[in-house]
Design an enzyme around this catalytic site. Structure first.
Site, short mmCIF file in Angstrom:
data_model
loop_
_atom_site.label_atom_id
_atom_site.label_comp_id
_atom_site.label_asym_id
_atom_site.label_seq_id
_atom_site.Cartn_x
_atom_site.Cartn_y
_atom_site.Cartn_z
N GLN A 83 -51.80 9.50 51.82
CA GLN A 83 -51.16 9.60 53.13
C GLN A 83 -52.08 9.14 54.26
O GLN A 83 -51.65 9.00 55.40
CB GLN A 83 -50.70 11.03 53.39
CG GLN A 83 -51.84 12.03 53.58
CD GLN A 83 -51.34 13.46 53.66
OE1 GLN A 83 -51.02 14.08 52.66
NE2 GLN A 83 -51.27 13.99 54.87
N CYS A 114 -47.72 14.76 54.23
CA CYS A 114 -47.84 15.31 52.88
C CYS A 114 -46.51 15.76 52.31
O CYS A 114 -46.22 15.57 51.13
CB CYS A 114 -48.83 16.47 52.88
SG CYS A 114 -48.27 17.91 53.83
N ASN A 135 -52.23 15.62 44.57
CA ASN A 135 -52.40 15.60 46.02
C ASN A 135 -52.07 14.20 46.53
O ASN A 135 -51.86 13.27 45.75
CB ASN A 135 -53.84 15.99 46.38
CG ASN A 135 -53.94 16.63 47.76
OD1 ASN A 135 -53.07 16.46 48.60
ND2 ASN A 135 -55.03 17.35 47.98
N HIS A 171 -49.83 22.48 54.14
CA HIS A 171 -49.87 21.27 53.31
C HIS A 171 -48.89 21.40 52.16
O HIS A 171 -48.64 22.52 51.67
CB HIS A 171 -51.29 21.08 52.78
CG HIS A 171 -51.55 19.75 52.15
ND1 HIS A 171 -51.37 18.56 52.81
CD2 HIS A 171 -52.01 19.41 50.90
CE1 HIS A 171 -51.71 17.55 52.02
NE2 HIS A 171 -52.09 18.04 50.85
#
Length: 442
Positions: A64, A70, A383, A362
Site C-alpha cells: 500500500q 490497508c 500484510n 489496520h
C-alpha cells in the site's frame, strides 16, 4: 501532594530515582540504545516458530506504500485468490487505485451529506467538530469495502494502475480536506435557504472533487478490453467489460453473505447485539456499517475454521502494539516495558478502549493458522507493507496477541450459531460518532 510541583516535591522525585541502582542502569542503557531493543523479551523471540499446520498463501504480497488503504488492500487480497484461480494465473491484483478513486468520491459526498444533516447545529457541536476535524481519510471498514464493489465493481490493475498520488496520498488528501472544509462552510451558510439549495451547491463542490481526483489518480475506466495469458502461456480474451461485469465474472466470493464480528468487552457493549456508529460510512444509501459483538473465543474459532476450510479471513486490529517489524512478529508479551520503567503500564482491553489507549488501526488477512488440539496457537498474516520484512511480507501472530489486539473479522453469516445469526436482524445500538469502535483501519 500540592496542586503545583514545588521544589520539595522535585527534590523528592530526584532522590527517589537516584536511590535505585536499577534506574541508573536503565538510564545508561536507554540513552544509548532504542528502548524497544532493551525491552524485547528474548525468550519470546528465540521461541518463535513461524510454521503453521494450515497454510493457504502461495502468492506475492502487495504494498500500500505511503497510503492508508490497508482495508481495501486486505479486501482485494481476499478476492484475488479466487480470481487468480479462475484466470489460471499464478498471481493477480485488482486495481487498488480504482477502488481508492471511488472511495474518495463517494466519501466526499457522504461527508457533505453529513454536513447538510447537521447544519442546524453549532459549529462547535462535538459531532460537527469531529466531522470537520477529518473530512476525508484513507482508512475504512469491511462494510465500506463491500459497498464500493456493489456499486462500482472492480477492474484489473492493468486497467487503472497506481499513480504517484495513490501510492502517497498525503498531498491529494490535503487538497481534498481544504476543498471539503470550504464546502462545509458554504453549505452551512446556505442552511436557511433549505436542503435543495444546499444540494445544488453540493454539485459544484463534487465537480471540484472529481477534478482533483482525476488529476491525481487518473480517470476510472467505464469499459476496458480484458485479455491475458495464463500460467501455461495460453492466451485468453474476454472482450470489452464494464467494472461491474468484471466483478461479477471474477469475484468468486459472495460478499453479501459476509458479516462483521467485533470483540468489544466494555460493559456498555453487550455481547450478542449489533452496533453501528453515527456518520460512519462512505456510500450514501448503502447498508450501514454494522458490527455484531461476540466473545473472543468465538472470534478465534470462526477465523480458525475459515482458514482450515480453505478461505482467508479479513480482520482489523491495533497493529503497532507489541510488534517487531524486522522479525515480522506479534506477541502480547513481546516487550517488557514495565521492567524497564519499574512501573505498571498494562490495562485490560475494555479499559484501554474506554481510556483511548487503543482502537482498530489496520486491516490484514489471515492466510494460515497453527492448530494444536483443536485450538489456534499462532496465525500467519498477509500484510500489505511490501515484501521487504518478515517472510517476504507474511507475518506471524502468536495467539496471545489475537486476544488482546484484534478487534474484528469478516466471516460468512452461515458460520454463526443460530441465535447470533438471528441477532443480526435486530435494530443495532447506535454509538456516537466519536466512539472508538468507529475507528477506521489505515
Amino acid at each position: 501532594m500540592d496542586r503545583s510541583l514545588t521544589p520539595t516535591e522535585l527534590e523528592f522525585f530526584e532522590k527517589e530515582f537516584a536511590a535505585r541502582p536499577a534506574n541508573r542502569l536503565m538510564q545508561n542503557a536507554v540513552t544509548r540504545t532504542p528502548v524497544d531493543d532493551i525491552a524485547l523479551d528474548r525468550r519470546i523471540v528465540t521461541a518463535a516458530d513461524h510454521s503453521v499446520s494450515h497454510l493457504l498463501d502461495d502468492w506475492k504480497v502487495t504494498d500500500q506504500k505511503r497510503s492508508g488503504r490497508c482495508w481495501m488492500f486486505a479486501g482485494l487480497n481476499l478476492l484475488r485468490v479466487g480470481a487468480a484461480e479462475k484466470l489460471g494465473v499464478k498471481d493477480f491484483e485488482f486495481s487498488q487505485n480504482y477502488v481508492l478513486w471511488w472511495d474518495k468520491f463517494e466519501r466526499a459526498n457522504y461527508f457533505l451529506e453529513s454536513i447538510v444533516e447537521t447544519s442546524g447545529r453549532d459549529v462547535e457541536d462535538r459531532t460537527v467538530a469531529l466531522l470537520l476535524q477529518d473530512p476525508i481519510s484513507d482508512g475504512g471498514q469491511w462494510n465500506m469495502f463491500v459497498a464500493l464493489i456493489a456499486k462500482h465493481g472492480l477492474v484489473p490493475k492493468s486497467a487503472m494502475p497506481e499513480t504517484d498520488s495513490s501510492s502517497s496520498t498525503g498531498p491529494m488528501n490535503r487538497a481534498l480536506k481544504s476543498l471539503l472544509r470550504r464546502g462545509a462552510r458554504d453549505l452551512r451558510r446556505l442552511a436557511a435557504e433549505g436542503v435543495e439549495a444546499q444540494r445544488e451547491h453540493k454539485r459544484e463542490i463534487l465537480a471540484a472533487v472529481h477534478r482533483v481526483l482525476s488529476i491525481h489518480l487518473g480517470t476510472p475506466p467505464q469499459r476496458f478490453l480484458w485479455q491475458w495469458r495464463d500460467k501455461d502461456k495460453e492466451f485468453h480474451r474476454d472482450g470489452w467489460l464494464t467494472p461491474t461485469e468484471f466483478a461479477a465474472a471474477y469475484v468468486q466470493l459472495p460478499l453479501d453473505a459476509y458479516v462483521c464480528l467485533v470483540h468489544d468487552p466494555r460493559e456498555s457493549s453487550p455481547f450478542g447485539r449489533t452496533f453501528t456508529v453515527e456518520h460512519l460510512g462512505n456510500v450514501v444509501e448503502a447498508p450501514p456499517v454494522v458490527y455484531l459483538n461476540v466473545e473472543m473465543e468465538l472470534l478465534k474459532r470462526l477465523s480458525m475454521e475459515s482458514v482450515v476450510g480453505g478461505e482467508p479471513v479479513w480482520f482489523g486490529c491495533d497493529v503497532a502494539r507489541m510488534m517487531h517489524s524486522d522479525l515480522g512478529l506479534w506477541d502480547a508479551g513481546l516487550y517488557d516495558y514495565e521492567a524497564v520503567y519499574d512501573t505498571p503500564l498494562a490495562m485490560d482491553k475494555a479499559s484501554r478502549l474506554i481510556h483511548h489507549e487503543t482502537q482498530m488501526t489496520h486491516a490484514m488477512l489471515f492466510t494460515g493458522v497453527d492448530v494444536v488440539d483443536g485450538a489456534p496457537r499462532r496465525w500467519r498474516v498477509e500484510n500489505s507493507w511490501g515484501a521487504e520484512k518478515a517472510d517476504k511480507g507474511f507475518w506471524t501472530m502468536n495467539d496471545s496477541w489475537f486476544g488482546e489486539h484484534v478487534f474484528e473479522v469478516a466471516v460468512r453469516r452461515s458460520a454463526l450459531p443460530p441465535e447470533l445469526s438471528a441477532a443480526l436482524d435486530e435494530p443495532p445500538i447506535v454509538l456516537p460518532a466519536w466512539d472508538p469502535m468507529g475507528a477506521l483501519a489505515d
